[in-house]
Design a protein around this motif. Structure first.
Motif, mmCIF file in Angstrom:
data_model
loop_
_atom_site.group_PDB
_atom_site.id
_atom_site.type_symbol
_atom_site.label_atom_id
_atom_site.label_comp_id
_atom_site.label_asym_id
_atom_site.label_seq_id
_atom_site.Cartn_x
_atom_site.Cartn_y
_atom_site.Cartn_z
ATOM 1 N N GLY A 175 0.672 -11.031 13.107
ATOM 2 C CA GLY A 175 1.347 -10.854 11.834
ATOM 3 C C GLY A 175 1.037 -11.909 10.799
ATOM 4 O O GLY A 175 1.645 -11.925 9.728
ATOM 5 N N GLN A 176 0.090 -12.808 11.096
ATOM 6 C CA GLN A 176 -0.273 -13.823 10.109
ATOM 7 C C GLN A 176 -1.289 -13.290 9.100
ATOM 8 O O GLN A 176 -1.326 -13.716 7.952
ATOM 9 N N HIS A 177 -2.121 -12.339 9.558
ATOM 10 C CA HIS A 177 -3.156 -11.768 8.688
ATOM 11 C C HIS A 177 -3.232 -10.260 8.916
ATOM 12 O O HIS A 177 -2.952 -9.768 10.017
ATOM 13 N N ASP A 178 -3.632 -9.530 7.884
ATOM 14 C CA ASP A 178 -3.826 -8.079 8.018
ATOM 15 C C ASP A 178 -5.014 -7.791 8.937
ATOM 16 O O ASP A 178 -6.076 -8.407 8.820
ATOM 17 N N ASP A 179 -4.822 -6.865 9.885
ATOM 18 C CA ASP A 179 -5.896 -6.381 10.758
ATOM 19 C C ASP A 179 -5.621 -4.906 11.009
ATOM 20 O O ASP A 179 -5.232 -4.502 12.098
ATOM 21 N N LEU A 180 -5.804 -4.092 9.955
ATOM 22 C CA LEU A 180 -5.333 -2.715 9.963
ATOM 23 C C LEU A 180 -6.036 -1.863 11.017
ATOM 24 O O LEU A 180 -7.244 -1.980 11.227
ATOM 25 N N ARG A 181 -5.245 -1.008 11.674
ATOM 26 C CA ARG A 181 -5.758 -0.106 12.699
ATOM 27 C C ARG A 181 -5.763 1.318 12.160
ATOM 28 O O ARG A 181 -4.902 1.695 11.398
ATOM 29 N N TRP A 182 -6.722 2.083 12.577
ATOM 30 C CA TRP A 182 -6.946 3.440 12.091
ATOM 31 C C TRP A 182 -7.304 3.416 10.596
ATOM 32 O O TRP A 182 -7.081 2.425 9.905
ATOM 33 N N VAL A 183 -7.843 4.490 10.111
ATOM 34 C CA VAL A 183 -8.206 4.590 8.695
ATOM 35 C C VAL A 183 -7.830 5.978 8.186
ATOM 36 O O VAL A 183 -7.676 6.922 8.955
ATOM 37 N N GLY A 184 -7.702 6.078 6.876
ATOM 38 C CA GLY A 184 -7.492 7.369 6.227
ATOM 39 C C GLY A 184 -6.288 8.121 6.746
ATOM 40 O O GLY A 184 -5.194 7.571 6.907
ATOM 41 N N ASN A 185 -6.486 9.419 7.051
ATOM 42 C CA ASN A 185 -5.380 10.280 7.451
ATOM 43 C C ASN A 185 -4.759 9.858 8.776
ATOM 44 O O ASN A 185 -3.548 10.025 8.986
ATOM 45 N N GLY A 186 -5.573 9.306 9.680
ATOM 46 C CA GLY A 186 -5.031 8.850 10.956
ATOM 47 C C GLY A 186 -4.008 7.741 10.764
ATOM 48 O O GLY A 186 -2.947 7.735 11.400
ATOM 49 N N HIS A 187 -4.310 6.823 9.878
ATOM 50 C CA HIS A 187 -3.392 5.726 9.561
ATOM 51 C C HIS A 187 -2.088 6.272 8.984
ATOM 52 O O HIS A 187 -0.995 5.850 9.382
ATOM 53 N N ARG A 188 -2.204 7.221 8.074
ATOM 54 C CA ARG A 188 -1.024 7.782 7.427
ATOM 55 C C ARG A 188 -0.186 8.626 8.400
ATOM 56 O O ARG A 188 1.045 8.654 8.306
ATOM 57 N N ARG A 189 -0.848 9.323 9.329
ATOM 58 C CA ARG A 189 -0.103 10.127 10.308
ATOM 59 C C ARG A 189 0.718 9.236 11.236
ATOM 60 O O ARG A 189 1.872 9.553 11.548
ATOM 61 N N ILE A 190 0.116 8.144 11.703
ATOM 62 C CA ILE A 190 0.861 7.222 12.561
ATOM 63 C C ILE A 190 2.039 6.619 11.790
ATOM 64 O O ILE A 190 3.153 6.493 12.311
ATOM 65 N N ALA A 191 1.796 6.264 10.517
ATOM 66 C CA ALA A 191 2.869 5.704 9.685
ATOM 67 C C ALA A 191 4.005 6.713 9.525
ATOM 68 O O ALA A 191 5.189 6.355 9.609
ATOM 69 N N ASP B 244 0.838 -1.197 0.000
ATOM 70 C CA ASP B 244 0.000 0.000 0.000
ATOM 71 C C ASP B 244 0.880 1.256 0.000
ATOM 72 O O ASP B 244 1.472 1.607 1.015
ATOM 73 N N LEU B 245 0.948 1.937 -1.130
ATOM 74 C CA LEU B 245 1.782 3.137 -1.236
ATOM 75 C C LEU B 245 1.198 4.309 -0.462
ATOM 76 O O LEU B 245 1.904 5.269 -0.153
ATOM 77 N N ARG B 246 -0.100 4.243 -0.126
ATOM 78 C CA ARG B 246 -0.700 5.310 0.687
ATOM 79 C C ARG B 246 -0.138 5.290 2.105
ATOM 80 O O ARG B 246 -0.152 6.323 2.784
ATOM 81 N N THR B 247 0.346 4.150 2.539
ATOM 82 C CA THR B 247 1.059 4.065 3.812
ATOM 83 C C THR B 247 2.553 4.269 3.601
ATOM 84 O O THR B 247 3.208 5.030 4.324
ATOM 85 N N ALA B 248 3.108 3.595 2.590
ATOM 86 C CA ALA B 248 4.550 3.624 2.371
ATOM 87 C C ALA B 248 5.051 5.020 1.996
ATOM 88 O O ALA B 248 6.149 5.420 2.421
ATOM 89 N N GLY B 249 4.269 5.786 1.212
ATOM 90 C CA GLY B 249 4.719 7.096 0.746
ATOM 91 C C GLY B 249 4.976 8.086 1.874
ATOM 92 O O GLY B 249 6.108 8.586 2.038
ATOM 93 N N PRO B 250 3.955 8.420 2.695
ATOM 94 C CA PRO B 250 4.193 9.354 3.813
ATOM 95 C C PRO B 250 5.231 8.847 4.794
ATOM 96 O O PRO B 250 6.020 9.619 5.336
ATOM 97 N N MET B 251 5.228 7.544 5.015
ATOM 98 C CA MET B 251 6.181 6.956 5.952
ATOM 99 C C MET B 251 7.612 7.118 5.441
ATOM 100 O O MET B 251 8.531 7.449 6.195
ATOM 101 N N ALA B 252 7.807 6.903 4.139
ATOM 102 C CA ALA B 252 9.136 7.013 3.546
ATOM 103 C C ALA B 252 9.635 8.458 3.544
ATOM 104 O O ALA B 252 10.809 8.719 3.832
ATOM 105 N N LEU B 253 8.764 9.414 3.236
ATOM 106 C CA LEU B 253 9.174 10.821 3.223
ATOM 107 C C LEU B 253 9.585 11.291 4.612
ATOM 108 O O LEU B 253 10.598 11.981 4.776
#
Length: 257
Positions: free
Chosen positions: A126-142, A74-83
């Motif tokens: 870590g066996q299955h995805d169980d994503l926490r937070w959504v949208g901008n909140g997820h990206r801010r934590i990342a 998911d580049l929506r997570t990877a992008g802000p996190m990488a920058l």
């Protein structure tokens, strides 16, 4: 560049190959590569750190591309996190020659022991995805995770990929395989951020770094393909082994050094 005999060169290339493989699967290749560089006669700690970043970025670019093609992270997570990680790594590199590493090692050791215990006590994590937070909140934590771990990578380095993977699994809820894929993209950015400082400062030993980088690329390509083929369970097993080795290494530094 220090004068090296053929045996030393061969051992450094082997360390680069192993580091590339470990980094591609779960991160933590610096545990192998940086200590190997620090054993080179006449090399300073800052030169070793800078040269390690050059070799590492060649490997992480290979594994990041391989993971992207096969896992589609998911580049929506990877992008802000990488920058954020790039900025943090640049700041960490600026402080690398001013802050003694001994201040950080005991804290990192305690954190890693907690991480290992948490992973072992929760066999299904870590066996299955169980994503926490959504949208901008997820990206801010990342982004916040990327900034903090990026600063650590620029300052010290070993275990950065491991910290990225466990943060993506524990805080954001990814399974191990996509977490490892995102971690590679972010780790590329942390290496780049550190090099943006180290290259102009003249700390990189280019011939040594490029040679180990080629070995890193080979190891990273093999490791990334193995991780994708074997899935999250395989990545988790390697993760436990690498964290255990990192704990042993830091414990030796803290209690024997």
């Amino acid at each position: 560049m220090p004068e090296l005999d053929l045996t030393t060169i061969a051992l450094l290339l082997l360390a680069g190959l192993a580091a590339g493989w470990v980094d591609a699967v779960v991160g933590g290749g610096g545990l192998i590569q940086l200590p190997a560089l620090l054993l080179v006669p006449g090399i300073s700690p800052v030169q070793a750190l800078a040269t390690n970043k050059l070799a590492s970025i060649m490997g992480t670019s290979t594994s990041a591309l391989t993971f992207y093609r096969r896992v589609q992270p998911d580049l929506r997570t990877a992008g802000p996190m990488a920058l954020a990680a790039l900025a943090g790594a640049f700041g960490g590199a600026v402080g690398a020659s001013h802050i003694p590493a001994q201040l950080f090692k005991p804290i990192i050791l305690v954190v890693l022991v907690g991480v290992l215990a948490w992973t072992l006590l929760k066999p299904n994590v870590g066996q299955h995805d169980d994503l926490r937070w959504v949208g901008n909140g997820h990206r801010r934590i990342a982004a916040l995770i990327g900034l903090l771990i990026g600063a650590y990578d620029g300052l010290l380095g070993p275990g950065t990929g491991t910290f990225l993977v466990i943060s993506l699994v524990s805080f954001l809820g990814y399974s191990f395989l996509p977490a490892s894929a995102i971690a590679k993209i972010v780790n590329f950015a942390t290496n780049l951020g550190a090099l943006l400082f180290f290259v102009p400062s003249g700390a990189v030993i280019w011939a040594l770094g490029l040679g180990m980088g080629v070995a890193n690329i080979i190891g990273a390509y093999i490791g990334a393909r193995m991780a994708v083929a074997k899935g999250s369970r395989f990545v988790r097993v390697v993760f436990v082994v690498v964290v255990g080795a990192l704990i042993a290494r830091l414990a030796w530094d803290v209690f024997a050094g």
